[in-house]
Design a protein around this motif. Structure first.
Motif, mmCIF file in Angstrom:
data_model
loop_
_atom_site.group_PDB
_atom_site.id
_atom_site.type_symbol
_atom_site.label_atom_id
_atom_site.label_comp_id
_atom_site.label_asym_id
_atom_site.label_seq_id
_atom_site.Cartn_x
_atom_site.Cartn_y
_atom_site.Cartn_z
ATOM 1 N N LEU A 1 32.280 24.573 34.864
ATOM 2 C CA LEU A 1 33.641 26.048 35.208
ATOM 3 C C LEU A 1 34.585 26.188 33.811
ATOM 4 C CD1 LEU A 1 33.953 28.134 36.548
ATOM 5 C CD2 LEU A 1 35.785 26.809 37.844
ATOM 6 N N LEU A 2 35.433 25.754 33.691
ATOM 7 C CA LEU A 2 36.384 26.196 32.230
ATOM 8 C C LEU A 2 35.291 26.308 31.204
ATOM 9 C CD1 LEU A 2 39.384 24.587 32.605
ATOM 10 C CD2 LEU A 2 38.934 26.445 32.595
ATOM 11 N N ALA A 3 34.792 25.195 30.719
ATOM 12 C CA ALA A 3 33.995 25.215 29.311
ATOM 13 C C ALA A 3 32.450 27.038 29.139
ATOM 14 C CB ALA A 3 32.473 24.171 29.295
ATOM 15 N N ARG A 4 32.043 27.165 30.629
ATOM 16 C CA ARG A 4 31.639 28.279 30.481
ATOM 17 C C ARG A 4 31.961 29.341 30.657
ATOM 18 N NH1 ARG A 4 28.214 28.855 36.321
ATOM 19 N NH2 ARG A 4 29.967 29.690 36.548
ATOM 20 N N THR A 5 33.056 29.295 31.194
ATOM 21 C CA THR A 5 33.865 30.802 31.464
ATOM 22 C C THR A 5 34.586 31.193 30.007
ATOM 23 O OG1 THR A 5 34.959 30.364 33.826
ATOM 24 C CG2 THR A 5 36.010 31.905 32.425
ATOM 25 N N LEU A 6 34.488 30.004 29.309
ATOM 26 C CA LEU A 6 35.848 29.722 28.125
ATOM 27 C C LEU A 6 34.483 30.423 26.862
ATOM 28 C CD1 LEU A 6 38.445 27.797 28.100
ATOM 29 C CD2 LEU A 6 38.917 30.271 28.610
ATOM 30 N N THR A 7 33.402 30.326 26.929
ATOM 31 C CA THR A 7 32.447 30.623 25.684
ATOM 32 C C THR A 7 31.334 31.978 26.046
ATOM 33 O OG1 THR A 7 31.480 28.897 27.160
ATOM 34 C CG2 THR A 7 32.642 28.378 24.762
ATOM 35 N N ALA A 8 31.001 32.346 25.025
ATOM 36 C CA ALA A 8 29.711 33.333 25.621
ATOM 37 C C ALA A 8 28.248 33.223 24.121
ATOM 38 C CB ALA A 8 30.595 34.920 25.066
ATOM 39 N N THR A 9 28.439 33.342 23.428
ATOM 40 C CA THR A 9 26.839 33.219 22.693
ATOM 41 C C THR A 9 27.322 31.842 21.379
ATOM 42 O OG1 THR A 9 27.697 35.128 20.960
ATOM 43 C CG2 THR A 9 26.256 35.340 22.782
ATOM 44 N N GLU A 10 28.400 31.693 20.602
ATOM 45 C CA GLU A 10 28.722 30.781 19.590
ATOM 46 C C GLU A 10 28.743 29.579 19.938
ATOM 47 O OE1 GLU A 10 28.552 32.314 16.386
ATOM 48 O OE2 GLU A 10 27.455 33.059 17.394
ATOM 49 N N ALA A 11 30.067 29.000 21.128
ATOM 50 C CA ALA A 11 30.039 27.879 21.557
ATOM 51 C C ALA A 11 29.808 27.369 22.687
ATOM 52 C CB ALA A 11 31.400 27.922 21.046
ATOM 53 N N LEU B 1 36.851 31.209 45.666
ATOM 54 C CA LEU B 1 37.808 31.963 44.812
ATOM 55 C C LEU B 1 37.166 32.293 43.289
ATOM 56 C CD1 LEU B 1 40.689 32.209 43.479
ATOM 57 C CD2 LEU B 1 40.911 29.928 42.528
ATOM 58 N N VAL B 2 36.126 31.135 43.264
ATOM 59 C CA VAL B 2 35.743 32.278 41.867
ATOM 60 C C VAL B 2 34.679 33.081 42.743
ATOM 61 C CG1 VAL B 2 33.641 31.528 40.638
ATOM 62 C CG2 VAL B 2 35.296 30.150 40.870
ATOM 63 N N LYS B 3 34.844 33.628 44.011
ATOM 64 C CA LYS B 3 33.877 34.442 43.956
ATOM 65 C C LYS B 3 34.507 35.826 43.836
ATOM 66 C CE LYS B 3 30.194 33.561 47.617
ATOM 67 N NZ LYS B 3 30.783 32.849 49.171
ATOM 68 N N ILE B 4 36.186 35.984 44.887
ATOM 69 C CA ILE B 4 36.749 36.709 44.115
ATOM 70 C C ILE B 4 37.022 37.130 43.087
ATOM 71 C CG2 ILE B 4 38.944 37.442 45.232
ATOM 72 C CD1 ILE B 4 38.943 35.640 47.727
ATOM 73 N N ALA B 5 37.426 35.732 42.265
ATOM 74 C CA ALA B 5 37.910 35.961 40.937
ATOM 75 C C ALA B 5 36.752 37.346 40.134
ATOM 76 C CB ALA B 5 38.474 35.040 40.578
ATOM 77 N N LEU B 6 35.570 35.780 39.901
ATOM 78 C CA LEU B 6 34.837 36.431 39.038
ATOM 79 C C LEU B 6 33.592 37.158 39.211
ATOM 80 C CD1 LEU B 6 35.062 32.853 36.727
ATOM 81 C CD2 LEU B 6 36.004 35.465 36.496
ATOM 82 N N LYS C 1 43.949 39.812 45.133
ATOM 83 C CA LYS C 1 43.529 38.227 45.703
ATOM 84 C C LYS C 1 43.563 37.681 45.308
ATOM 85 C CE LYS C 1 41.271 41.768 49.215
ATOM 86 N NZ LYS C 1 40.064 42.226 49.184
ATOM 87 N N ALA C 2 42.654 37.046 44.558
ATOM 88 C CA ALA C 2 42.536 35.839 43.600
ATOM 89 C C ALA C 2 43.939 35.030 43.511
ATOM 90 C CB ALA C 2 41.587 35.756 42.566
ATOM 91 N N ALA C 3 44.501 36.059 42.874
ATOM 92 C CA ALA C 3 45.770 34.804 42.058
ATOM 93 C C ALA C 3 46.194 34.844 43.292
ATOM 94 C CB ALA C 3 46.604 36.104 41.245
ATOM 95 N N ALA C 4 46.484 35.056 43.920
ATOM 96 C CA ALA C 4 47.512 35.508 45.609
ATOM 97 C C ALA C 4 46.781 33.831 46.327
ATOM 98 C CB ALA C 4 47.238 36.169 46.894
ATOM 99 N N LEU C 5 45.404 33.449 46.186
ATOM 100 C CA LEU C 5 44.901 32.399 46.668
ATOM 101 C C LEU C 5 45.078 31.682 45.663
ATOM 102 C CD1 LEU C 5 42.735 31.105 48.455
ATOM 103 C CD2 LEU C 5 41.191 32.099 47.360
ATOM 104 N N SER C 6 44.944 32.031 44.212
ATOM 105 C CA SER C 6 44.735 30.401 43.781
ATOM 106 C C SER C 6 46.716 29.852 43.579
ATOM 107 C CB SER C 6 45.116 31.101 42.302
ATOM 108 O OG SER C 6 43.952 31.385 41.855
ATOM 109 N N LEU C 7 48.104 30.873 44.091
ATOM 110 C CA LEU C 7 48.957 29.654 44.183
ATOM 111 C C LEU C 7 49.416 29.192 45.263
ATOM 112 C CD1 LEU C 7 51.413 33.166 42.737
ATOM 113 C CD2 LEU C 7 51.178 31.060 41.463
ATOM 114 N N VAL C 8 48.939 29.466 46.814
ATOM 115 C CA VAL C 8 48.654 29.143 47.385
ATOM 116 C C VAL C 8 47.777 27.592 47.818
ATOM 117 C CG1 VAL C 8 48.187 28.862 49.847
ATOM 118 C CG2 VAL C 8 49.062 30.929 49.103
#
Lengths: 268, 300
Positions: free
Chosen positions: A206-216, B251-256, B263-270
């Motif tokens: 999840l983090l690896a995918r969110t923090l990269t676009a094309t290069e990495a 959460l990912v559905k709401i945020a991204l 909403k996502a941030a409030a959910l994250s904190l709880v």
């Protein structure tokens, strides 16, 4: 006396259960897509290595493996390097707020990646590290550093404190004692901690995918994207999956003699 | 073993503190900031106070309903996998071979699922469970069961739980195995002389020795199952309907997905708060267990 009746049967069944899905993936990776879709065969009747050839010759595919390995290695090196002195401090000294600090570190190991995905995206975009291996390596520190501190603290605690005292009496400076004496003594612990850092950084998506676009872009993200764009190329997907299992299998083979102690995090 | 009091030890901990604070506290502040605001796009933010939190904790609203539903699903999921993986892990650890080449082989195979990237774990089970091209789904359908994890809720749950058992039981087993290995042979010999039954040996010798590692196992398995995202997402995508939408997926559905940052941030904190509390409970139990046992064992 120390085992249970029917243990051979139990352990064999469990190993089969573990290996069967992996076998099916390997089996599929050597098949053509026609064979996969049209017939149900227990082994490839027309074995082909075309799927693997495509990954090894197409840069957009094999660069994913290199990107993944880059951030995994950077993360492991950073985590171990900073965790070692901290583990020593936690194992040997009592200091202001030590228990709270340790708990706070541990709680970060448990923080869900989904919570941090978006803030990390903002943070690493702001400091210009977005889409580099460094962003992913630093982001993975949030769960790997606490884990490394936790494991190493157990190993340092098992070193008798007389060794420290003798070394200091012999005129060793602290850094020299650390590198020349302590590190060799807990070498297996460092190996175990590195193994765990490698493991958790390698499997995270999840983090690896969110923090990269094309290069990495890591291989795990390339797998999801390319496959859905090209319709379902099952053979290629399976081959890419098999190739992600290999680095892990190699690492396990190297640490197999430490696995038992390592999984107890040096604390049994 | 007494530790010396030395506040200079902070210098040794400082790099860790700074690095983790950089990745934990800074982003968390962003989350707190978002949780108090509303956005209509274009980077325009409006103050919303504790509005999101009120909505989140009120099950009659859309957000609150979704939160509560995914929280329940997640708790049931965690309870189910703990109920299966912990006993199964203990049995597997007890059944492990004790000597010979099979030990190394078994250890390597056990550890294998742990090092497979989580989305590949999802992919493996997505393929394995398909009725058309997967061995598992094919066999189930051929022996007369109508198994389809894409359209049937119960089948989707079954697949997700089976996948987690496949993925993580090894961790429990390996932890227990390392606990068992630390028991000296003399204990077993003494038990044999006393004529203790198999069950008595387990209860009086093996279980107490595994106590500590079992706590670690339960803590790790609860936490990781409580924040599970990738594997069920790859296999079921949270469906059919919302039946396997766990908190992280919601959460990912709401945020991204919807970019509803407030909403996502409030959910994250709880969400984070729940995890922090559970973590604290476990941590207290663990350190207390350690403190009680230390004088008896005399160190490591």
């Amino acid at each position: 006396m120390n085992t249970i009746p029917g243990r051979r049967l139990i352990i064999s069944l469990f190993l089969v259960f573990l290996l069967l899905p992996i076998y099916w993936l390997v089996n599929m990776s050597f098949k053509t897509n026609t064979e996969i879709v049209s017939t149900m065969t227990l082994w490839p009747h027309q074995p082909t290595i075309a799927n693997y050839m495509r990954i090894f010759t197409d840069e957009s595919w094999y660069s994913g493996y290199i990107n993944s390995l880059k951030y995994v290695v950077i993360n492991t090196v950073i985590s171990i390097a900073v965790a070692l002195p901290a583990a020593y401090a936690f194992a040997r000294y009592r200091f202001l707020g030590d228990k709270h600090l340790f708990f706070w570190l541990l709680s970060n190991r448990m923080a869900p990646a989904a919570v941090y995905a978006l803030p990390f995206f903002n943070l690493y975009s702001a400091i210009g590290l977005f889409d580099t291996p460094w962003a992913v390596a630093l982001a993975h520190c949030i769960f790997n550093i606490p884990l490394a501190v936790w494991i190493l603290e157990g190993f340092v605690s098992s070193v008798p404190r007389e060794i420290d005292e003798t070394a200091f009496l012999d005129g060793y400076s602290f850094p020299r004692f650390f590198i020349k004496i302590l590190v060799p003594l807990i070498a297996s612990g460092i190996g175990v901690a590195a193994f765990f850092c490698f493991m958790f950084s390698w499997v995270e998506l999840l983090l690896a995918r969110t923090l990269t676009a094309t290069e990495a872009k890591p291989i795990s993200a390339i797998m999801t994207r390319t496959v859905s764009a090209a319709g379902m190329d099952w053979g290629l997907l399976a081959a890419a999956g098999v190739l992600t299992i290999i680095p892990g299998a190699l690492v396990i083979w190297f640490v197999r003699n430490y696995i038992a102690r390592g999984f107890a995090l040096g604390r049994v | 073993m007494d530790k010396t009091i030395n506040n200079k030890a902070w210098f040794l901990v400082l790099p860790v503190f700074l690095l983790v604070a950089f990745s934990a506290i800074l982003p968390l502040m962003t989350v707190v900031n978002y949780s108090m605001q509303d956005t209509f796009g274009n980077n325009q933010f409006f103050w919303n106070g504790v509005g999101w939190f009120k909505e989140l904790l009120d099950p009659s609203t859309d957000l609150g309903g979704r939160f509560l539903a995914s929280l329940w699903r997640n708790l049931i999921f965690s309870a189910a996998i703990l109920a299966i993986e912990v006993p199964l892990g203990i049995v597997v650890a007890l059944a492990m071979p004790r000597q010979g080449w099979t030990v190394a082989f078994t250890l390597v195979v056990l550890a294998l699922p742990l090092l497979i990237p989580w989305n590949v774990v999802g992919t493996i089970w997505q393929i394995f469970g398909r009725p058309d091209i997967g061995l598992f789904g094919y066999v189930l359908n051929h022996i007369g069961l109508d198994y389809n994890y894409v359209s049937n809720e119960a089948d989707a749950w079954f697949t997700v739980i089976l996948m987690d058992v496949w993925h993580w039981t090894s961790l429990v087993a390996l932890l227990c195995y390392s606990g068992l290995k630390s028991i000296p042979d003399a204990y077993y010999q003494a038990a044999q002389i006393d004529g203790a039954s198999r069950w008595a040996v387990f209860k009086a010798i093996q279980l107490p020795k595994m106590h500590r590692v079992l706590l670690i196992a339960v803590l790790l398995r609860f936490m990781d199952s409580f924040m599970i995202y990738t594997e069920p997402f790859v296999v079921t995508g949270g469906g059919p309907g919302n039946s396997t939408t766990f908190i992280s997926i919601e959460l990912v559905k709401i945020a991204l997905g919807q970019f509803d940052l407030g909403k996502a941030a409030a959910l994250s904190l709880v969400y984070n708060l729940i995890i922090l509390i559970v973590c604290w409970v476990f941590y207290t139990i663990m350190t207390n267990a350690g403190a009680e046992r230390r004088p008896v064992e005399g160190g490591a």
